[in-house]
Design a protein around this motif. Structure first.
Motif, PDB file in Angstrom:
ATOM      1  N   GLY A   1       0.802  -1.212   0.000  1.00 51.01           N
ATOM      2  CA  GLY A   1       0.000   0.000   0.000  1.00 51.01           C
ATOM      3  C   GLY A   1       0.835   1.263   0.000  1.00 51.01           C
ATOM      4  O   GLY A   1       2.025   1.256  -0.339  1.00 51.01           O
ATOM      5  N   GLY A   2       0.212   2.371   0.419  1.00 51.37           N
ATOM      6  CA  GLY A   2       0.875   3.665   0.391  1.00 51.37           C
ATOM      7  C   GLY A   2       2.115   3.733   1.249  1.00 51.37           C
ATOM      8  O   GLY A   2       3.147   4.278   0.839  1.00 51.37           O
ATOM      9  N   THR A   3       2.054   3.169   2.456  1.00 50.12           N
ATOM     10  CA  THR A   3       3.223   3.187   3.337  1.00 50.12           C
ATOM     11  C   THR A   3       4.344   2.340   2.749  1.00 50.12           C
ATOM     12  O   THR A   3       5.521   2.714   2.809  1.00 50.12           O
ATOM     13  N   ALA A   4       3.997   1.205   2.150  1.00 46.95           N
ATOM     14  CA  ALA A   4       4.999   0.337   1.526  1.00 46.95           C
ATOM     15  C   ALA A   4       5.723   1.064   0.397  1.00 46.95           C
ATOM     16  O   ALA A   4       6.947   0.931   0.246  1.00 46.95           O
ATOM     17  N   ARG A   5       4.996   1.844  -0.387  1.00 50.23           N
ATOM     18  CA  ARG A   5       5.630   2.570  -1.484  1.00 50.23           C
ATOM     19  C   ARG A   5       6.556   3.668  -0.954  1.00 50.23           C
ATOM     20  O   ARG A   5       7.625   3.918  -1.509  1.00 50.23           O
ATOM     21  N   ALA A   6       6.139   4.327   0.127  1.00 45.00           N
ATOM     22  CA  ALA A   6       6.999   5.344   0.729  1.00 45.00           C
ATOM     23  C   ALA A   6       8.281   4.723   1.265  1.00 45.00           C
ATOM     24  O   ALA A   6       9.374   5.271   1.088  1.00 45.00           O
ATOM     25  N   VAL A   7       8.157   3.569   1.921  1.00 43.07           N
ATOM     26  CA  VAL A   7       9.328   2.867   2.453  1.00 43.07           C
ATOM     27  C   VAL A   7      10.224   2.395   1.315  1.00 43.07           C
ATOM     28  O   VAL A   7      11.451   2.537   1.361  1.00 43.07           O
ATOM     29  N   THR A   8       9.610   1.855   0.265  1.00 43.94           N
ATOM     30  CA  THR A   8      10.370   1.388  -0.892  1.00 43.94           C
ATOM     31  C   THR A   8      11.165   2.528  -1.511  1.00 43.94           C
ATOM     32  O   THR A   8      12.358   2.404  -1.788  1.00 43.94           O
TER      33      THR A   8
ATOM     34  N   ALA B   1       8.879   3.344  -7.944  1.00 43.09           N
ATOM     35  CA  ALA B   1       9.492   4.045  -6.800  1.00 43.09           C
ATOM     36  C   ALA B   1      10.975   3.723  -6.662  1.00 43.09           C
ATOM     37  O   ALA B   1      11.652   4.304  -5.823  1.00 43.09           O
ATOM     38  N   VAL B   2      11.475   2.807  -7.483  1.00 46.64           N
ATOM     39  CA  VAL B   2      12.867   2.355  -7.377  1.00 46.64           C
ATOM     40  C   VAL B   2      13.645   2.688  -8.645  1.00 46.64           C
ATOM     41  O   VAL B   2      13.218   2.354  -9.751  1.00 46.64           O
ATOM     42  N   SER B   3      14.782   3.347  -8.481  1.00 43.44           N
ATOM     43  CA  SER B   3      15.626   3.697  -9.623  1.00 43.44           C
ATOM     44  C   SER B   3      17.004   3.060  -9.560  1.00 43.44           C
ATOM     45  O   SER B   3      17.641   2.841 -10.591  1.00 43.44           O
ATOM     46  N   HIS B   4      17.493   2.766  -8.364  1.00 43.30           N
ATOM     47  CA  HIS B   4      18.877   2.319  -8.202  1.00 43.30           C
ATOM     48  C   HIS B   4      19.015   0.901  -7.642  1.00 43.30           C
ATOM     49  O   HIS B   4      19.918   0.173  -8.046  1.00 43.30           O
ATOM     50  N   SER B   5      18.182   0.526  -6.713  1.00 46.71           N
ATOM     51  CA  SER B   5      18.290  -0.789  -6.080  1.00 46.71           C
ATOM     52  C   SER B   5      17.706  -1.879  -6.986  1.00 46.71           C
ATOM     53  O   SER B   5      16.911  -1.605  -7.887  1.00 46.71           O
TER      54      SER B   5
END
Length: 269
Positions: A125-132, A158-162
């Motif tokens: 959810g929203g919190t997971a995306r913020a943490v990601t 939400a991920v560019s490097h990892s």
């Protein structure tokens, strides 16, 4: 006089009013803050009828994604993670931001965690995306365990490097391949995963839930010798970051955090 509120559903358990009122008192600011139940699909109506009463609004489930559809300006991070937890009114115009990610990183740093090889995030959810988004480039490998593939694309964006992997929900997990596990699911949703936690576990569990506490997962983790970070740390640091955005005054963040930590622990008993 500054006025704020936290919106969401359920909301009765929220300690955000305790946090923000304690911060106002500590900083010597005249202010008020309340908790208001606003369910899914009702945020637009609330903004239309009551937004004029407030200077800022904190958002919790299920509104962190819904707020992005209201047409307000959102900063780059919020757009990237597609999740917002803060509405701020300046010059009678509302804007959206997110302090979940920055608050999460601050809580990790307070616990002495600055480098992560592999992390597993429970929930999508929203919190997971913020943490990601906040762990991008901090963690080498980010894995998310979600119930629906419909959220996979938003998480990947939400991920560019990892290195990122999305896995469908399973109650049989090998936690030994991770050094950090983050539970972002609602209370009770991850209880069955406790059966996969074995004695001698080396990973740290960051459970964003703070009430009821401990969760079954957190209790099992602790019983098996693993380190556990309580969700009060995320609540506290994301709240401090909200106040940094809202207030037009400088303050000692760590001094405020130390004060709020004691207040919240007492209130959560």
């Amino acid at each position: 006089m500054i006025t704020g509120a936290v919106l969401g559903s359920p909301i009765k358990h929220s300690l955000s009013p305790v946090l923000h009122k304690a911060a106002f008192a500590f900083l010597g600011i005249e202010g008020d803050y309340s908790a208001i139940k606003v369910g899914s699909g009702a945020l637009a109506k609330f903004i239309e009828t009551r937004a004029h009463e407030f200077d800022y609004l904190s958002l919790t489930m299920p509104l962190k994604e819904e707020v992005l559809g209201l047409g307000f300006n959102a900063d780059a991070l919020t757009q990237r993670i597609q999740s917002g937890n803060t509405l701020i009114k300046k010059d009678d115009k509302w804007s959206i931001s997110s302090t979940d990610g920055s608050g999460f990183v601050a809580a990790l740093e307070h616990a002495g965690i600055t480098e992560i090889d592999s992390v597993l995030i429970l929930g999508a959810g929203g919190t997971a995306r913020a943490v990601t988004g906040s762990l991008d480039s901090i963690a080498k490998n980010i894995h998310v365990l979600g119930r629906s593939s419909l959220r996979q694309e938003a998480l990947e964006s939400a991920v560019s490097h990892s290195h990122f992997e999305y896995h469908r929900w399973s109650s049989d997990i090998d936690f030994t391949q991770y050094d950090l596990v983050v539970n972002t699911t609602p209370a009770g949703a991850a209880d069955l995963l406790a059966n996969s936690v074995n004695p001698g576990i080396g990973a740290t569990l960051f459970d964003v839930i703070y009430k009821p506490w401990p969760t079954e997962l957190a209790q099992r983790w602790s019983d098996c010798g693993g380190a556990v970070i309580n969700g009060l740390e995320l609540l506290m640091y994301q709240g401090v970051d909200q106040l940094t955005l809202v207030l037009d005054t400088d303050f000692d963040r760590e001094a405020l955090a130390t004060h709020l930590r004691a207040v919240l622990r007492k209130s959560a008993r």
